[in-house]
Write a protein that holds these residues in place. Structure first.
Motif, PDB file in Angstrom:
ATOM      1  N   ILE A 198      -3.173  -0.960  -8.185  1.00 33.08           N
ATOM      2  CA  ILE A 198      -4.315  -0.052  -8.141  1.00 33.08           C
ATOM      3  C   ILE A 198      -3.790   1.370  -8.022  1.00 33.08           C
ATOM      4  O   ILE A 198      -2.891   1.634  -7.212  1.00 33.08           O
ATOM      5  CB  ILE A 198      -5.216  -0.368  -6.926  1.00 33.08           C
ATOM      6  N   GLY A 201      -0.423   8.977  -0.081  1.00 37.41           N
ATOM      7  CA  GLY A 201      -0.037  10.221  -0.743  1.00 37.41           C
ATOM      8  C   GLY A 201      -0.916  10.570  -1.930  1.00 37.41           C
ATOM      9  O   GLY A 201      -1.815   9.834  -2.306  1.00 37.41           O
ATOM     10  N   GLU A 202      -0.614  11.713  -2.514  1.00 42.11           N
ATOM     11  CA  GLU A 202      -1.432  12.287  -3.587  1.00 42.11           C
ATOM     12  C   GLU A 202      -1.540  11.379  -4.790  1.00 42.11           C
ATOM     13  O   GLU A 202      -2.519  11.398  -5.522  1.00 42.11           O
ATOM     14  CB  GLU A 202      -0.815  13.605  -4.062  1.00 42.11           C
ATOM     15  N   LYS A 203      -0.476  10.629  -5.064  1.00 35.34           N
ATOM     16  CA  LYS A 203      -0.513   9.673  -6.179  1.00 35.34           C
ATOM     17  C   LYS A 203      -0.324   8.258  -5.634  1.00 35.34           C
ATOM     18  O   LYS A 203       0.447   7.471  -6.167  1.00 35.34           O
ATOM     19  CB  LYS A 203       0.549  10.036  -7.231  1.00 35.34           C
ATOM     20  N   GLY A 204      -1.057   7.968  -4.568  1.00 37.17           N
ATOM     21  CA  GLY A 204      -0.950   6.670  -3.916  1.00 37.17           C
ATOM     22  C   GLY A 204      -1.676   5.565  -4.649  1.00 37.17           C
ATOM     23  O   GLY A 204      -2.204   5.754  -5.741  1.00 37.17           O
ATOM     24  N   GLY A 205      -1.685   4.395  -4.006  1.00 30.73           N
ATOM     25  CA  GLY A 205      -2.352   3.238  -4.583  1.00 30.73           C
ATOM     26  C   GLY A 205      -1.804   1.962  -3.998  1.00 30.73           C
ATOM     27  O   GLY A 205      -1.368   1.928  -2.842  1.00 30.73           O
ATOM     28  N   ILE A 206      -1.833   0.911  -4.796  1.00 31.18           N
ATOM     29  CA  ILE A 206      -1.326  -0.393  -4.365  1.00 31.18           C
ATOM     30  C   ILE A 206      -0.474  -0.960  -5.497  1.00 31.18           C
ATOM     31  O   ILE A 206      -0.888  -0.931  -6.656  1.00 31.18           O
ATOM     32  CB  ILE A 206      -2.489  -1.357  -4.057  1.00 31.18           C
ATOM     33  N   ILE A 207       0.709  -1.459  -5.162  1.00 27.24           N
ATOM     34  CA  ILE A 207       1.493  -2.177  -6.169  1.00 27.24           C
ATOM     35  C   ILE A 207       1.410  -3.675  -5.889  1.00 27.24           C
ATOM     36  O   ILE A 207       1.534  -4.117  -4.745  1.00 27.24           O
ATOM     37  CB  ILE A 207       2.965  -1.714  -6.231  1.00 27.24           C
ATOM     38  N   SER A 208       1.162  -4.423  -6.948  1.00 28.71           N
ATOM     39  CA  SER A 208       0.994  -5.873  -6.830  1.00 28.71           C
ATOM     40  C   SER A 208       2.241  -6.592  -7.340  1.00 28.71           C
ATOM     41  O   SER A 208       3.156  -5.974  -7.873  1.00 28.71           O
ATOM     42  CB  SER A 208      -0.211  -6.321  -7.645  1.00 28.71           C
ATOM     43  N   ASN A 209       2.221  -7.919  -7.178  1.00 29.27           N
ATOM     44  CA  ASN A 209       3.304  -8.768  -7.700  1.00 29.27           C
ATOM     45  C   ASN A 209       4.669  -8.362  -7.154  1.00 29.27           C
ATOM     46  O   ASN A 209       5.658  -8.309  -7.893  1.00 29.27           O
ATOM     47  CB  ASN A 209       3.336  -8.731  -9.237  1.00 29.27           C
ATOM     48  N   GLY A 213       1.225  -4.768 -12.221  1.00 32.94           N
ATOM     49  CA  GLY A 213      -0.115  -4.247 -11.973  1.00 32.94           C
ATOM     50  C   GLY A 213      -0.289  -3.697 -10.578  1.00 32.94           C
ATOM     51  O   GLY A 213       0.657  -3.615  -9.792  1.00 32.94           O
ATOM     52  N   MET A 249      -7.097  -6.719  -2.427  1.00 31.68           N
ATOM     53  CA  MET A 249      -7.068  -6.245  -3.814  1.00 31.68           C
ATOM     54  C   MET A 249      -8.397  -5.606  -4.201  1.00 31.68           C
ATOM     55  O   MET A 249      -8.552  -5.068  -5.232  1.00 31.68           O
ATOM     56  CB  MET A 249      -6.756  -7.409  -4.764  1.00 31.68           C
ATOM     57  N   PHE A 295       4.613   7.152  -8.008  1.00 29.55           N
ATOM     58  CA  PHE A 295       3.962   7.246  -6.697  1.00 29.55           C
ATOM     59  C   PHE A 295       4.578   8.337  -5.810  1.00 29.55           C
ATOM     60  O   PHE A 295       4.247   8.420  -4.628  1.00 29.55           O
ATOM     61  CB  PHE A 295       4.026   5.896  -5.983  1.00 29.55           C
ATOM     62  N   LEU A 296       5.485   9.124  -6.360  1.00 29.38           N
ATOM     63  CA  LEU A 296       6.126  10.228  -5.621  1.00 29.38           C
ATOM     64  C   LEU A 296       6.835   9.724  -4.359  1.00 29.38           C
ATOM     65  O   LEU A 296       6.753  10.338  -3.295  1.00 29.38           O
ATOM     66  CB  LEU A 296       5.098  11.307  -5.245  1.00 29.38           C
ATOM     67  N   LEU A 297       7.509   8.595  -4.484  1.00 30.80           N
ATOM     68  CA  LEU A 297       8.180   7.976  -3.338  1.00 30.80           C
ATOM     69  C   LEU A 297       9.632   8.410  -3.215  1.00 30.80           C
ATOM     70  O   LEU A 297      10.246   8.835  -4.199  1.00 30.80           O
ATOM     71  CB  LEU A 297       8.130   6.450  -3.490  1.00 30.80           C
ATOM     72  N   ARG A 299      -4.001  12.411 -11.823  1.00 26.98           N
ATOM     73  CA  ARG A 299      -4.657  11.341 -12.555  1.00 26.98           C
ATOM     74  C   ARG A 299      -6.129  11.730 -12.689  1.00 26.98           C
ATOM     75  O   ARG A 299      -6.762  12.078 -11.686  1.00 26.98           O
ATOM     76  CB  ARG A 299      -4.549  10.041 -11.752  1.00 26.98           C
ATOM     77  N   ALA A 340       5.475   2.908 -15.139  1.00 23.88           N
ATOM     78  CA  ALA A 340       5.556   2.078 -13.925  1.00 23.88           C
ATOM     79  C   ALA A 340       4.681   0.833 -14.075  1.00 23.88           C
ATOM     80  O   ALA A 340       5.056  -0.258 -13.656  1.00 23.88           O
ATOM     81  CB  ALA A 340       5.116   2.881 -12.706  1.00 23.88           C
ATOM     82  N   LEU A 368       0.843  -1.201   0.000  1.00 19.54           N
ATOM     83  CA  LEU A 368       0.000   0.000   0.000  1.00 19.54           C
ATOM     84  C   LEU A 368       0.874   1.246   0.000  1.00 19.54           C
ATOM     85  O   LEU A 368       1.841   1.335   0.759  1.00 19.54           O
ATOM     86  CB  LEU A 368      -0.881  -0.002   1.250  1.00 19.54           C
ATOM     87  N   ASP A 414       8.422   3.224 -10.785  1.00 20.14           N
ATOM     88  CA  ASP A 414       7.467   3.050  -9.683  1.00 20.14           C
ATOM     89  C   ASP A 414       7.608   4.184  -8.673  1.00 20.14           C
ATOM     90  O   ASP A 414       6.622   4.755  -8.215  1.00 20.14           O
ATOM     91  CB  ASP A 414       7.693   1.697  -8.983  1.00 20.14           C
ATOM     92  N   SER A 431      -4.879   5.184  -6.985  1.00 22.15           N
ATOM     93  CA  SER A 431      -5.906   5.884  -6.221  1.00 22.15           C
ATOM     94  C   SER A 431      -5.944   7.361  -6.603  1.00 22.15           C
ATOM     95  O   SER A 431      -5.114   7.830  -7.379  1.00 22.15           O
ATOM     96  CB  SER A 431      -5.616   5.757  -4.724  1.00 22.15           C
ATOM     97  N   ASN A 432      -6.896   8.068  -6.035  1.00 22.49           N
ATOM     98  CA  ASN A 432      -7.010   9.520  -6.233  1.00 22.49           C
ATOM     99  C   ASN A 432      -7.124   9.896  -7.709  1.00 22.49           C
ATOM    100  O   ASN A 432      -6.498  10.853  -8.162  1.00 22.49           O
ATOM    101  CB  ASN A 432      -5.817  10.251  -5.615  1.00 22.49           C
TER     102      ASN A 432
END
Lengths: 194, 194
Positions: free
Chosen positions: B148, A143-151, B146, A194, A174-176, B118, B173, A140, A170, B150-151
């Protein structure tokens, strides 16, 4: 479960044979600083990656020497160079992309160019202790361009320094930043995550 | 709900005043092709983005002219240029980054440099029809890298061409391509989707 991020910029790992072609007979890498993973270090040596389409200078050679040469780039780099490298675990370089590496003394045309998969370095003991009974997890990102990265591959080695490695695509999407603390969600087959 | 992806490369929108400083008095943009969003088009004109640290050439001017100048870049571009632009909805350029735009005739130093958020272009009618009773959604992305995102801002306009816009960092990414069909998961507050 939390994990600390380390961002991998483009870099190369070399065999002794390739190192000597690029930098000269008897050349040895000079350590600039240790990396977190045991025995791995940033060397002072840099090379240029070259293709018929373009080139990228100042690409760091990471030590120690390996028994295979591997070039890890991002998808953004791949577009610039006109390559289509597969997403791979380190060391899995069958049918990877071919690229030219240019050093101060010589150059080599070699396979071994990949996009490194998202992975977490972890010991077998930590994996058990943290209850990560799976090979791939999702992470998980806030942040502003957050989300979830899989695999995200749980890459077991003993010893290992527990950390998440992502490439610059990546990280930038995601601005990491290096050292960010992220949350492992669980397995990719866990529908709650998921 | 499915949505088709359009990837936004770095580009600029210009005011008439700035266009004429860059390209000359009385200059008008020439349309190369219409973009999907109504009245928007790819012009034949290109500029260079310049900062004290670096520059990026061949940045496309997107028409039609606007009443504000806006420069949309990726985080990867921002690192190259030494800038720290905010993530913003188009047109929301208060306290955005300052950058120099160089044209064939002149140059301007201007605010308006952002990382576009986004977003999904959608009409008010589609938003209601698709049951998207929220301002932000998450989008599921499949494939080897892959996850998800967000935002994702539901950007309502009438008319609008229904599509998802991501920048090149997000696209690279996740190994995405123009025209990929992705799945909207729902609201960011829906824990089943996160």
């Amino acid at each position: 479960m939390k994990v600390v991020l380390g961002i991998s910029n483009r870099h190369v790992h070399l065999t002794k044979e390739h190192l000597e072609i690029l930098f000269g007979k008897g050349f040895e890498l000079t350590k600039v600083k240790d990396l977190n993973q045991p025995t791995q270090f940033m060397s002072s040596s840099k090379v240029t990656l070259k293709t018929p389409k373009s080139f990228i200078e100042n690409v760091r050679v990471i030590g120690e020497l390996r028994d295979y040469t591997q070039i890890e780039i991002s998808k953004t780099d791949a577009y610039k160079l006109g390559l289509n490298p597969p997403v791979r675990d380190s060391g899995d370089i069958d049918n990877s992309e071919t690229i030219t590496i240019v050093g101060p003394i010589g150059e080599i045309n070699t396979t071994g160019c990949i996009i490194a998969d998202r992975h977490i370095h972890i010991t077998s003991k930590q994996k058990e202790l943290y209850g990560l009974n799976t090979e791939y997890v999702s992470v998980l990102i806030g942040g502003e361009k957050g989300g979830i990265i899989s695999n995200v591959h749980l890459k077991v080695s003993d010893p290992a320094y527990y950390e998440l490695h992502l490439d610059t695509d990546d990280a930038n999407a995601f601005l990491l930043h290096n050292g960010d603390v992220l949350e492992i969600l669980g397995t990719n087959n866990d529908s709650q995550n998921m």
